[in-house]
Design an enzyme around this catalytic site. Structure first.
Site: not given
Ligand code: ADP
Ligand code: MG
Length: 421
Positions: A118, A307, A311
């Protein structure tokens, strides 16, 4: 989207997570299998030894060889071989800021093919700076737009929100007071002030092209009033200092890094170019999940690092999910490993730990079981004709030695010292 919309988003996320978690469990514990084989091998060899020695010599001799064989094959060390390594590597990991929740994660990560990362908050600091505030009509001036931006962000806990609020403060602009504000997960915020409805959302959520030059690498959020863009704010975020080093280590280990982000194309491209990696932009939680799924279907072993709430589904689905410690609770819950210091550099330690742990496990499987390839025939008296015999007592000692070797070998597991502490 209203609160109900947001709740259905959360329940959608929860569904995806439970789907991923209910998928068939990973490879069975090898040690357990080996212990099973060892049992059959020992019984068969012991029987052969008994019959053979009864024919060659007598029953008392046959009994001794049989007992020695069974004693030596006792998979005592094997029961400890793997757990000792796991215990050691878990505590080593913890000392490097790695919380390993799923014990198999290390074994699986050791031959990973792809790592999906990410962007915001994972590879970048998430500490945004306001680069530019754009106006799209002359109904509001710049101060009024900034006041609206700061006002609507009062209802958000996204890293962007804090940055905009402190930007307004620095300029001495007081925020417009909003009557109600709702969060739109993965997209932005919406709220009502003085009878007007406003949204501050990503370019993707806005869905139309904007007449402005977006600074290279900038994250963009659009201020919308009654479906029309009235302003936009471009924000810059910086890569974490250890992100580049991580990419090098991944490439060295033949793990292909791919960045996946909910952010716009330009922002994604900027960060990905700096890092020299492949990327996917404008990714919804579902898109990230599908990306992991497709790669897995291609037979690749996938590690996901993230995080946010967005996700969480992909963290749960990936072969190994790594959550950044400073992230949201749902991300932490669905991951196998947590980076307690939120430092991408710790992923390097994780990969090193994965390799070393797997190697120790293999060694311990040998010292706990493999030595039996020699020990069992010896115990059964294969070399007795040339005078080499093991007594049951010696057999017992050898068996314990194997346990001691396994324990010492596990304790010797260590990581390279880290230069930057
Ligand atoms: P990532 O996948 O990189 O972690 P997010 O899903 O957190 O990104 O956010 C995606 C996009 O949605 C952001 O780039 C931003 O444009 C927009 N966004 C989300 N929350 C907010 C907010 N509170 N204020 C302004 N924009 C937001
Ligand atoms: Mg994020």
């Amino acid at each position: 989207m209203n609160e109900t919309g947001d709740q259905s988003f959360i329940s959608q996320v929860q569904n995806l997570i439970s789907q991923a978690q209910s998928q068939p469990s990973r490879a069975e514990n090898i040690a357990q299998k080996v212990a099973g084989w060892l049992f059959y091998i020992a019984v068969i060899v012991a029987l052969i030894a008994f019959v053979t020695w009864m024919v060659i010599e007598d029953v008392p001799t046959a009994v001794i060889f049989t007992i020695t064989t069974l004693v030596i094959a006792c998979p005592h060390a094997l029961g400890l071989a793997i757990p000792l390594v796991t215990a050691r590597s878990t505590s080593l990991g913890a000392s490097r800021g790695l919380l390993v929740k799923d014990r198999q994660a290390l074994e699986i990560a050791q031959d990973a093919d792809v790592m999906i990362l990410d962007k915001t908050g994972t590879l970048t600091t998430g500490e945004f700076k306001v680069l530019d505030v754009e106006l799209f009509n002359n109904k509001y001036n710049k101060e009024e737009i900034i006041a609206l931006l700061a006002g609507i962000e009062g209802g958000s806990s996204h890293p962007i929100a804090q940055s905009i609020i402190s930007f307004a403060k620095q300029q001495g602009i007081s925020p417009v007071s909003f009557d109600s504000i709702d969060v739109i997960s993965g997209a932005g915020v919406e709220g009502k002030a003085k009878g007007h409805s406003y949204q501050l959302i990503s370019q993707k959520a806005y869905g139309r092209n904007l007449d402005m030059d977006i600074p290279k690498g900038a994250t963009l959020s659009v201020l919308v009033e009654n479906d029309d863009a009235i302003g936009a704010v471009a924000l810059g975020d910086e890569l974490k200092p250890t992100s580049k080093e991580l990419i090098k280590v991944l490439k060295k280990n033949n793990i292909e890094p791919i960045m996946a982000t909910g952010d716009n194309e330009k922002a994604a491209q900027g960060a990905a170019e700096d890092l020299g990696i492949e990327y996917r932009s404008n990714q919804s939680p579902q898109d990230k999940y599908e990306l992991v799924k497709t790669l897995k279907e291609e037979g690749k072993k996938v590690i996901m690092v993230g995080d946010g709430v967005n996700d969480a589904p992909s963290l749960a689905l990936a072969d190994v999910g790594i959550a950044v410690g400073a992230g949201t609770q749902v991300a932490l819950d669905s991951a196998d490993v947590i980076l307690t210091q939120s430092d991408p550099g710790d992923i390097e330690s994780f990969i090193e730990l994965a390799h070393k742990t797997t190697r120790k496990m293999k060694q311990n499987l040998f010292w706990g079981a493999g030595y039996n390839i020699i020990a069992i025939p010896l115990a059964a008296g294969i070399l007795a004709p040339i005078g080499i015999k093991l007594s049951p007592a010696l057999g017992a000692i050898l068996m314990s030695v194997s346990t001691v070797i396994v324990a010492i070998n596990a304790i010797l597991l260590s990581l390279d010292p880290k230069n930057n502490g």
